[in-house]
Structures are given as structure tokens and as C-alpha cells.
Design a protein around this motif. Structure first.
Motif, short mmCIF file in Angstrom:
data_model
loop_
_atom_site.label_atom_id
_atom_site.label_comp_id
_atom_site.label_asym_id
_atom_site.label_seq_id
_atom_site.Cartn_x
_atom_site.Cartn_y
_atom_site.Cartn_z
N ILE A 263 15.78 15.26 8.00
CA ILE A 263 14.84 14.64 8.93
C ILE A 263 14.02 15.74 9.61
CG2 ILE A 263 16.26 12.61 9.42
CD1 ILE A 263 16.99 14.09 12.10
N ARG A 264 12.88 15.36 10.15
CA ARG A 264 12.07 16.29 10.91
C ARG A 264 11.78 15.65 12.27
NH1 ARG A 264 7.06 19.41 8.31
NH2 ARG A 264 8.87 20.27 7.19
N PRO A 265 12.36 16.17 13.36
CA PRO A 265 12.11 15.61 14.69
C PRO A 265 10.63 15.66 15.06
CG PRO A 265 14.01 17.08 14.72
CD PRO A 265 13.35 17.25 13.38
N VAL A 266 10.20 14.75 15.89
CA VAL A 266 8.82 14.72 16.36
C VAL A 266 8.51 16.02 17.08
CG1 VAL A 266 7.15 13.52 17.84
CG2 VAL A 266 8.90 12.20 16.61
N GLY A 267 7.42 16.68 16.68
CA GLY A 267 7.03 17.94 17.30
C GLY A 267 7.65 19.17 16.67
N SER A 268 8.54 18.98 15.68
CA SER A 268 9.20 20.12 15.04
C SER A 268 8.49 20.47 13.74
CB SER A 268 10.67 19.80 14.77
OG SER A 268 11.29 20.84 14.04
N SER A 269 8.61 21.72 13.32
CA SER A 269 8.03 22.14 12.04
C SER A 269 9.12 22.45 11.01
CB SER A 269 7.16 23.40 12.25
OG SER A 269 7.93 24.44 12.82
N THR A 270 10.36 22.19 11.39
CA THR A 270 11.48 22.48 10.47
C THR A 270 12.30 21.21 10.22
OG1 THR A 270 12.90 23.13 12.32
CG2 THR A 270 11.66 24.87 11.20
N ASP A 271 12.91 21.18 9.04
CA ASP A 271 13.76 20.05 8.66
C ASP A 271 15.20 20.28 9.11
OD1 ASP A 271 11.67 18.73 7.45
OD2 ASP A 271 12.07 19.58 5.46
N THR A 272 15.87 19.18 9.39
CA THR A 272 17.28 19.22 9.77
C THR A 272 18.09 18.41 8.77
OG1 THR A 272 16.68 19.35 12.12
CG2 THR A 272 18.94 18.68 11.59
N PRO A 273 19.09 19.00 8.12
CA PRO A 273 19.90 18.23 7.16
C PRO A 273 20.74 17.16 7.87
CG PRO A 273 20.84 20.42 7.49
CD PRO A 273 19.53 20.40 8.21
N ILE A 274 20.94 16.03 7.19
CA ILE A 274 21.73 14.93 7.76
C ILE A 274 22.74 14.44 6.72
CG2 ILE A 274 20.09 14.07 9.46
CD1 ILE A 274 19.35 11.94 7.20
N ASP A 275 23.83 13.88 7.23
CA ASP A 275 24.86 13.28 6.38
C ASP A 275 25.26 11.95 7.00
OD1 ASP A 275 27.00 12.62 4.74
OD2 ASP A 275 28.39 13.93 5.82
N VAL A 276 24.53 10.90 6.67
CA VAL A 276 24.82 9.57 7.22
C VAL A 276 24.80 8.54 6.11
CG1 VAL A 276 23.85 10.07 9.51
CG2 VAL A 276 22.40 9.07 7.75
N ARG A 277 25.58 7.48 6.32
CA ARG A 277 25.48 6.32 5.45
C ARG A 277 24.61 5.29 6.16
NH1 ARG A 277 30.24 2.48 3.03
NH2 ARG A 277 28.98 1.54 1.41
N ILE A 278 23.69 4.69 5.43
CA ILE A 278 22.78 3.71 6.02
C ILE A 278 23.26 2.30 5.68
CG2 ILE A 278 20.44 2.76 5.98
CD1 ILE A 278 20.59 5.40 7.42
N ILE A 279 23.41 1.50 6.74
CA ILE A 279 23.59 0.05 6.58
C ILE A 279 22.42 -0.59 7.31
CG2 ILE A 279 25.05 -1.95 6.99
CD1 ILE A 279 27.46 -0.15 7.05
N SER A 280 21.69 -1.45 6.63
CA SER A 280 20.53 -2.10 7.25
C SER A 280 20.69 -3.60 7.18
CB SER A 280 19.24 -1.66 6.56
OG SER A 280 19.32 -1.88 5.17
N ALA A 281 19.93 -4.28 8.03
CA ALA A 281 20.04 -5.74 8.08
C ALA A 281 18.74 -6.34 8.57
CB ALA A 281 21.19 -6.16 9.01
N THR A 282 18.52 -7.60 8.22
CA THR A 282 17.36 -8.35 8.71
C THR A 282 17.59 -9.83 8.53
OG1 THR A 282 14.96 -8.61 8.56
CG2 THR A 282 16.14 -8.29 6.49
N HIS A 283 16.91 -10.62 9.36
CA HIS A 283 16.94 -12.07 9.16
C HIS A 283 15.74 -12.51 8.32
CE1 HIS A 283 13.93 -11.82 12.36
NE2 HIS A 283 13.54 -13.04 12.03
N LYS A 284 14.83 -11.55 8.04
CA LYS A 284 13.63 -11.87 7.27
C LYS A 284 13.91 -11.80 5.77
CE LYS A 284 10.18 -10.26 10.62
NZ LYS A 284 9.03 -9.34 10.82
N SER A 285 13.01 -12.38 4.98
CA SER A 285 13.04 -12.21 3.53
C SER A 285 12.20 -10.98 3.20
CB SER A 285 12.47 -13.44 2.82
OG SER A 285 12.23 -13.16 1.46
N LEU A 286 12.85 -9.89 2.81
CA LEU A 286 12.11 -8.68 2.50
C LEU A 286 11.28 -8.85 1.23
CD1 LEU A 286 14.40 -5.67 3.46
CD2 LEU A 286 12.69 -6.88 4.81
N THR A 287 11.69 -9.76 0.36
CA THR A 287 10.88 -10.06 -0.82
C THR A 287 9.51 -10.58 -0.39
OG1 THR A 287 12.89 -10.63 -2.03
CG2 THR A 287 10.81 -11.33 -3.00
#
Length: 455
Positions: A263-287
């Protein structure tokens, strides 16, 4: 005990059938085979298997068509689907339609046997007390006796062990965050943070800063560095609720984070490595959102590696009494009350209600009735009023009739100063019938005499 389980494998590729047979027999299962859907249906009638493992894409009747026929005839017979790497969308559809789970070719023996064991355990209830107790801890926050939900939780438990991104589809109030937390608890990341954010609850600029962080001076008010939720969740799980509301520019930045694991924080010029699992959800139809150009297709397939669909409360009404009584006990403690339960008519109203707001709405209704109840048992009239108020007056004909009856009786008793004889005469009912009406609506004539004398 395993030897008694018979498994039907279905594939038009004889090599796949041979491989499946070898691995399943080595684990002690009986195996019968079919090379197409029609043959599989004949084998089901003949062999009565405990589980079906079918290829998704076959000539003639494909795997989903076969599942539909099986599910119609025997909803309790679990089906595991085999898919190729290029058929993830079909696998997602299969899972949403009720298929127990899916395996991506080429599959390894461990994954195959884990899914088989879980499917058979769900279908037969076979488990030891030790395993059952251990298995319940990860899902402790989810109260259910619904076969649909048990099937869903079985899939969630299997998916939790991997690091694949999980997408949860469900109406508002069905418990998407609870399911996400359960998946986190069942995963190897459970000792690391679980961090949740509602992507539709804040403006774009603030959401970007919350997710990716910012440096000091990046914008007005940024008086110090902020590491953001991706870094807060490092090593654990980040739950992106209502991801369908995420603005397109942020979708691009999220896609980069998932692809490159930086990721790159707002205002930063360098990247930061991350190790996360993403779980996402919505009530909408993404299709539908993709068709309208409001959601990126590449991001959709990145977050939708594994999909789970939570059924609405109206589709699992067997859970309503269980949930209502669970909420009742929790709210008794919160409000220091000792309400024992619901009158039978009150519970009938809860079970029959439409529940557009799902479990969240049920919890609100229970809380309203607990707060207002002055008896040991919640009466039907209180539930009826709470439902009427909560869903904007759109109630069943029977509930509307009861509302009218009660209002009519109250007007009569007020007009006659609580005089039952006179009220019954005005209503053109005999006294016995009128008393029954008053009892049904829990109205006490003496209270109206007291009210009248004070006016």
C-alpha cells in the motif's frame, strides 16, 4: 465407520474418475462412478450414495443441472463440485445455489478428504464430542439450527484455512460481519487482528486515509502519521463491508494493494508491504454494479475467489424462535428484567413476519418488547405493535384486523367508562363473547373506569 459411506463420482474424464476413486478408496470410502449426468441420476437411485462429487463442465447435463435435479429430489444429499481454474464464476454461482463446496483442479488429497469429511459430517451428523466442542468455538456468535446456515458454515470452515479472499453476499441485517469474524476465528490468522470498516459510511477522501493511512501534512488536519487499517490488520483479516459502495478511484487503489501486497499511504512516496486476508461483503448485486460501470470487473474477480451467500431470515424461519429467545436472555440481563418468554400468539407473529431487516430487525423488535413489557411473558399485542411500528405499517391482513379490533374495543370502553354491558350492547355482541374479545386483547375494563374518573 467410514467404510459405510458410499460416494458417487461423476466426470466425463476417466482419468479423473480413476484418480478420485484411488484417493477415496485409500481413505476407506466406497466409490461408485458415472461418466455423465444422466448416468449419475440412475446411480443415485440404485446406490443411494451419501455424497456426490461431480465435474462442473460436462457434455449434455452439466454439473449445475445435475445438482438442481439432485437438490429437488433430495435436498439433504450434499454435492461437491470440481472446477477448472477458468470457471471460478460458475463455482461462485454453484455455491450460492446450495452446492456444499468446490475443489479446483488439480486438487490435492488433503483438500479433497477435508471437504468429503465435512460434507458427510453435515449430512449424517457424525462427529465426536471433542471435535464438536472445538468446532463450535469459532462460530460461537452465530445462533442457528437452519440446515441452510449449517451448510453455509460448513463451507465457511473449509474456506477459512486458506488465504483466499472471501466475498459474502447478503441482505442488510443478515449477519455478514458475524460470518466474517467466524471465518477469521477459524483461520490460522485468528491470533492476529480482525479489523472491519463500512465502505459506504464515509466520504471518499476519508475512506482512503482510513484504509491506506496518511503521512503528517498530507492534507489539512493531518497533524501526525496515521498507519491506516491495512497496517492495523497486518497478519490478520480486513473486513470491507458494503464494498459495493466504494468509489471507483479507491477501487483501483484497492486492486493494486491486493495484487502487489503493498500500500502507499496518502502523501507518501514509498510503498509499505502488507500481509492481510481480505473478506468483503455487500447487499448489492455486484454483477449489476459492473454492468452499470460502478464496480470494476477485475476487482470483482480478485475479491470473489470464494463466495458465500447468507440466506435472509425469511428463508430460515426455524431460526426465529431460537434467535428471539437468545436475544431475550441477553436483553433481560441488560435491562435487569426476568421475562420468561413469549406468549404463543406472540411467537406466531414473529415467525410469520416478513423481516425485511432480517436478524438486525428481529433484535430491535425483541429489545422494544423487552423494554415495554411489564409481565413475565411478552404478550402478542406488544409484538404486534412493535412489528407495526417497525415496518412502517405494512402488516398482514390478520394483524391489521387485530389492530382494528383492539382500537375499537378501547374506544368502546372509554366511551362507556369501562361498562362492559353497555359496550357489548353498542358492539352488538353478547357479554360472554365481548369478555372473550377483551381477554384476547388483554384489556381490563376497570382500568378505563379509573381513567374516566380522572378526566
Amino acid at each position: 465407520m467410514q467404510e459405510s459411506y458410499k460416494i458417487l463420482t461423476v466426470d466425463d474424464d476417466p482419468d479423473i474418475l480413476k484418480l478420485l476413486g484411488m484417493r477415496l478408496k485409500a481413505a476407506g470410502y466406497q466409490v461408485v462412478t458415472a461418466s455423465n449426468g444422466e448416468e449419475a441420476l440412475a446411480q443415485i437411485s440404485l446406490s443411494r450414495p451419501a455424497l456426490v462429487i461431480s465435474d462442473l463442465r460436462m457434455p449434455g447435463m452439466d454439473g449445475l443441472a445435475l445438482f438442481d435435479v439432485i437438490h429437488k429430489k433430495d435436498p439433504a444429499l450434499p454435492v461437491i463440485m470440481l472446477t477448472a481454474h477458468g470457471s471460478i464464476p460458475e463455482a461462485v454461482d454453484a455455491t450460492q445455489r446450495g452446492v456444499f463446496g468446490f475443489l479446483t483442479k488439480p486438487f490435492d488429497s488433503k483438500s479433497l478428504l477435508q471437504q468429503v469429511e465435512a460434507a458427510l459430517r453435515m449430512a449424517t451428523g457424525a462427529h465426536t464430542t471433542t471435535i464438536d466442542t472445538k468446532d463450535q468455538a469459532w462460530r460461537a456468535g452465530i445462533v442457528t439450527r437452519s440446515p441452510q446456515m449449517e451448510n453455509l458454515l460448513g463451507q465457511a470452515k473449509l474456506m477459512a484455512v486458506s488465504d483466499a479472499s472471501v466475498f459474502i453476499q447478503g441482505e442488510s441485517g443478515t449477519g455478514k460481519e458475524l460470518l466474517a469474524r467466524a471465518i477469521h476465528q477459524a483461520s490460522p490468522r485468528n491470533e492476529k487482528p480482525f479489523v472491519a470498516i463500512n465502505c459506504g459510511a464515509m466520504p471518499e477522501a476519508l475512506l482512503e486515509s482510513e484504509l491506506f493511512g496518511h503521512t503528517k501534512g498530507a492534507f489539512t488536519g493531518a497533524i501526525r502519521d496515521n498507519k491506516g487499517l491495512f497496517q492495523s490488520a497486518n497478519g490478520g483479516t480486513l473486513f470491507l463491508d458494503e464494498i459495493g459502495d466504494m468509489p471507483l478511484p479507491l477501487q483501483i487503489k484497492l486492486l493494486r494493494a491486493l495484487q502487489e501486497r503493498v500500500i502507499r499511504p496518502v502523501g507518501s512516496s514509498t510503498d509499505t508491504p502488507i500481509d492481510v486476508r481480505i473478506i468483503s461483503a455487500t447487499h448489492k448485486s455486484l454483477t449489476e454494479e459492473m454492468k452499470e460501470g460502478r464496480f470494476r470487473e477485475d476487482l470483482y474477480y480478485r475479491i470473489n475467489v470464494v463466495a458465500l451467500a447468507i440466506p435472509p431470515l425469511a428463508d430460515r424461519r426455524e431460526d426465529i424462535p431460537l434467535l428471539a429467545n437468545t436475544f431475550l436472555q441477553l436483553l433481560n440481563a441488560k435491562y435487569k428484567k426476568s421475562i420468561n418468554g413469549y406468549a404463543p400468539e406472540a411467537m406466531e407473529l414473529l415467525i410469520a413476519a416478513p423481516w425485511p431487516g432480517n436478524v438486525r430487525q428481529l433484535q430491535n423488535i425483541v429489545e422494544q418488547t423487552v423494554v415495554l413489557s411489564t409481565t413475565a411473558i411478552v404478550p402478542a399485542m406488544l409484538v404486534q405493535k412493535a412489528l407495526h411500528d417497525n415496518i412502517g405499517g405494512i402488516i398482514s391482513f390478520e394483524a391489521a384486523r387485530k389492530d382494528f379490533e383492539r382500537d375499537y374495543l378501547i374506544k368502546l370502553l372509554k366511551a362507556t367508562n369501562g361498562g362492559v354491558t353497555q359496550a357489548a350492547r353498542l358492539a352488538q355482541r353478547n357479554r360472554t363473547e365481548f369478555y372473550k374479545l377483551l381477554e384476547r386483547h388483554q384489556l381490563t375494563p376497570a382500568l378505563f373506569k379509573s381513567d374516566s374518573s380522572q378526566e
